[in-house]
Write a protein that holds these residues in place. Sequence first.
Motif, PDB file in Angstrom:
ATOM      1  N   TYR A 221     -60.870  69.884 -25.137  1.00  0.00           N
ATOM      2  CA  TYR A 221     -60.247  70.096 -24.296  1.00  0.00           C
ATOM      3  C   TYR A 221     -60.994  69.170 -23.146  1.00  0.00           C
ATOM      4  O   TYR A 221     -59.747  69.284 -21.971  1.00  0.00           O
ATOM      5  N   SER A 222     -62.167  69.610 -22.815  1.00  0.00           N
ATOM      6  CA  SER A 222     -62.111  68.966 -21.640  1.00  0.00           C
ATOM      7  C   SER A 222     -63.871  68.776 -22.095  1.00  0.00           C
ATOM      8  O   SER A 222     -65.169  68.953 -22.691  1.00  0.00           O
ATOM      9  N   GLY A 236     -61.395  73.432 -28.483  1.00  0.00           N
ATOM     10  CA  GLY A 236     -60.781  74.103 -30.599  1.00  0.00           C
ATOM     11  C   GLY A 236     -59.870  74.166 -30.738  1.00  0.00           C
ATOM     12  O   GLY A 236     -59.158  73.366 -31.530  1.00  0.00           O
ATOM     13  N   ASP A 237     -58.612  74.922 -30.417  1.00  0.00           N
ATOM     14  CA  ASP A 237     -58.410  75.178 -30.951  1.00  0.00           C
ATOM     15  C   ASP A 237     -56.718  76.532 -30.788  1.00  0.00           C
ATOM     16  O   ASP A 237     -57.440  77.493 -31.034  1.00  0.00           O
ATOM     17  N   LYS A 240     -55.598  79.042 -31.843  1.00  0.00           N
ATOM     18  CA  LYS A 240     -56.640  80.182 -32.959  1.00  0.00           C
ATOM     19  C   LYS A 240     -57.292  80.589 -31.802  1.00  0.00           C
ATOM     20  O   LYS A 240     -59.145  79.650 -32.263  1.00  0.00           O
ATOM     21  N   GLN A 241     -57.618  80.982 -30.991  1.00  0.00           N
ATOM     22  CA  GLN A 241     -58.721  81.278 -30.093  1.00  0.00           C
ATOM     23  C   GLN A 241     -59.366  81.768 -30.094  1.00  0.00           C
ATOM     24  O   GLN A 241     -60.485  81.476 -29.873  1.00  0.00           O
ATOM     25  N   GLU A 242     -59.352  82.776 -31.356  1.00  0.00           N
ATOM     26  CA  GLU A 242     -60.962  83.401 -31.197  1.00  0.00           C
ATOM     27  C   GLU A 242     -61.936  81.920 -32.374  1.00  0.00           C
ATOM     28  O   GLU A 242     -62.740  82.419 -32.898  1.00  0.00           O
ATOM     29  N   ALA A 243     -61.481  81.249 -32.731  1.00  0.00           N
ATOM     30  CA  ALA A 243     -61.451  80.252 -33.750  1.00  0.00           C
ATOM     31  C   ALA A 243     -63.050  79.681 -32.905  1.00  0.00           C
ATOM     32  O   ALA A 243     -62.802  79.085 -31.884  1.00  0.00           O
ATOM     33  N   ASN A 244     -64.861  79.865 -33.816  1.00  0.00           N
ATOM     34  CA  ASN A 244     -65.324  79.161 -32.415  1.00  0.00           C
ATOM     35  C   ASN A 244     -66.391  78.134 -33.149  1.00  0.00           C
ATOM     36  O   ASN A 244     -66.731  77.665 -32.965  1.00  0.00           O
ATOM     37  N   VAL A 245     -65.939  77.652 -34.264  1.00  0.00           N
ATOM     38  CA  VAL A 245     -66.312  76.643 -35.024  1.00  0.00           C
ATOM     39  C   VAL A 245     -66.716  74.967 -34.952  1.00  0.00           C
ATOM     40  O   VAL A 245     -64.861  74.489 -34.899  1.00  0.00           O
ATOM     41  N   ASN A 246     -67.640  74.672 -34.578  1.00  0.00           N
ATOM     42  CA  ASN A 246     -67.047  72.764 -34.137  1.00  0.00           C
ATOM     43  C   ASN A 246     -65.975  72.148 -32.761  1.00  0.00           C
ATOM     44  O   ASN A 246     -65.756  71.965 -32.673  1.00  0.00           O
ATOM     45  N   ASN A 247     -66.217  73.614 -32.394  1.00  0.00           N
ATOM     46  CA  ASN A 247     -65.793  72.932 -30.248  1.00  0.00           C
ATOM     47  C   ASN A 247     -66.197  73.342 -29.412  1.00  0.00           C
ATOM     48  O   ASN A 247     -65.856  72.913 -28.910  1.00  0.00           O
ATOM     49  N   GLY A 268     -65.234  80.729 -28.164  1.00  0.00           N
ATOM     50  CA  GLY A 268     -63.797  80.571 -28.708  1.00  0.00           C
ATOM     51  C   GLY A 268     -63.411  79.562 -27.941  1.00  0.00           C
ATOM     52  O   GLY A 268     -64.142  78.815 -27.271  1.00  0.00           O
ATOM     53  N   TYR A 269     -61.612  79.604 -28.446  1.00  0.00           N
ATOM     54  CA  TYR A 269     -61.457  78.400 -27.657  1.00  0.00           C
ATOM     55  C   TYR A 269     -61.763  78.626 -26.135  1.00  0.00           C
ATOM     56  O   TYR A 269     -61.774  79.622 -25.365  1.00  0.00           O
ATOM     57  N   THR A 270     -61.980  76.810 -25.755  1.00  0.00           N
ATOM     58  CA  THR A 270     -62.231  76.809 -24.312  1.00  0.00           C
ATOM     59  C   THR A 270     -61.619  75.965 -23.064  1.00  0.00           C
ATOM     60  O   THR A 270     -61.065  74.849 -24.407  1.00  0.00           O
ATOM     61  N   THR A 271     -60.951  75.771 -22.313  1.00  0.00           N
ATOM     62  CA  THR A 271     -60.485  74.754 -21.873  1.00  0.00           C
ATOM     63  C   THR A 271     -61.036  74.112 -20.810  1.00  0.00           C
ATOM     64  O   THR A 271     -60.729  72.896 -20.743  1.00  0.00           O
ATOM     65  N   CYS A 272     -61.696  74.347 -19.960  1.00  0.00           N
ATOM     66  CA  CYS A 272     -63.116  73.641 -19.526  1.00  0.00           C
ATOM     67  C   CYS A 272     -63.635  73.752 -18.755  1.00  0.00           C
ATOM     68  O   CYS A 272     -64.688  75.063 -19.531  1.00  0.00           O
TER      69      CYS A 272
END
Length: 337
Positions: A221-222, A236-237, A240-247, A268-272
């Motif tokens: 994402y960034s 991430g995804d 599934k904002q808590e998913a934190n594998v390969n992100n 987990g999911y990160t946008t910036c």
Amino acid sequence: MKKILPFLFSFLGIFMFSQQIQSFETIFNDKISIRALEIYDNKVWYSGTDSKFGFVDVKNFKNQKQIKLSEKKLQFRTLAQNKDSFFAINIESPAYFFKVDKKTLKSEIVFTDTVKTAFYDALHFVNDKLAFTFSDADKNNDLKLAVFKNEKWKIFQNQIKLNEGEAAFAASNTNIASSKKYLWIATGGKASRILRLNFKNEKIETFNTPFIQGESSQGMYSIDFYDHQFGIAVGGDYTKQEANVNNIATTTDGGETWQIQASGKNAGYTTCVKIKPNSKGKEIISVGDQHISYSSDYGKTWKKISDEKGFFVCKWVNKNTVVLAGKDKISLLKLKF
């Protein structure tokens, strides 16, 4: 003793947290979604929903101004600047390229993309005379770039094909980055790759990544680069904002190869993501809808420093101050080092 230990560790965690944040203050509230920020003249400039564009003074929060770039309810997720003007492009078609004079704040439309699939995900100035913006592809999956050169916008001709379902996320205006040597674009979705433009020969190379991908909601994402070699990618995804594998991943060879970092050990999911200036890439801050996180070892490990929700984008104001924006607010975070 067993009962005391969890309490002690919890107390130490709060203590460490309080030591890291000096202050955290909301400096702007409005009914708006903000995904793009710029810093200029000691002010935080933003673009957002309902055609809103404006600024908040970092030193005097009461000094703020907001205008509407259009009578239409356009949604802006891009914002960039050169020495004279700001530029912003609305998502969805037709895509209007707005130019805003820094002195007068008068705006004009300088380019329009009427293609039905136009959806500009990020806008980035390399220098005052050169900028790029990236749109989702058309039905032929051709890479669609527009370039600002010689004071004009035009489509950048290239032969790159995107994979089926490969696009980008207009999450924080940060899936484009540059150095003096390269421009990088991060894609996501069913394929998440790095596209690298060499300024010297204007050729584009594509590099696969080990980032989470395969679904339309997954991928990078960034991105941010410290120089022409070290860079970081987050994502991430969003479903599934808590998913934190390969992100989270980093590169030390200019984006050709990527190493997954902190898989299963981040917020987990990160946008910036933004590298701290003059830190050589060592210190990095990131935000997602559910967290603010910090790394002090080149992105290898991360500490969640706040559970504050609703931020999509962040930017360093100076060596210890970060501005964050998102749903209905802009906030200023001061860190202790």
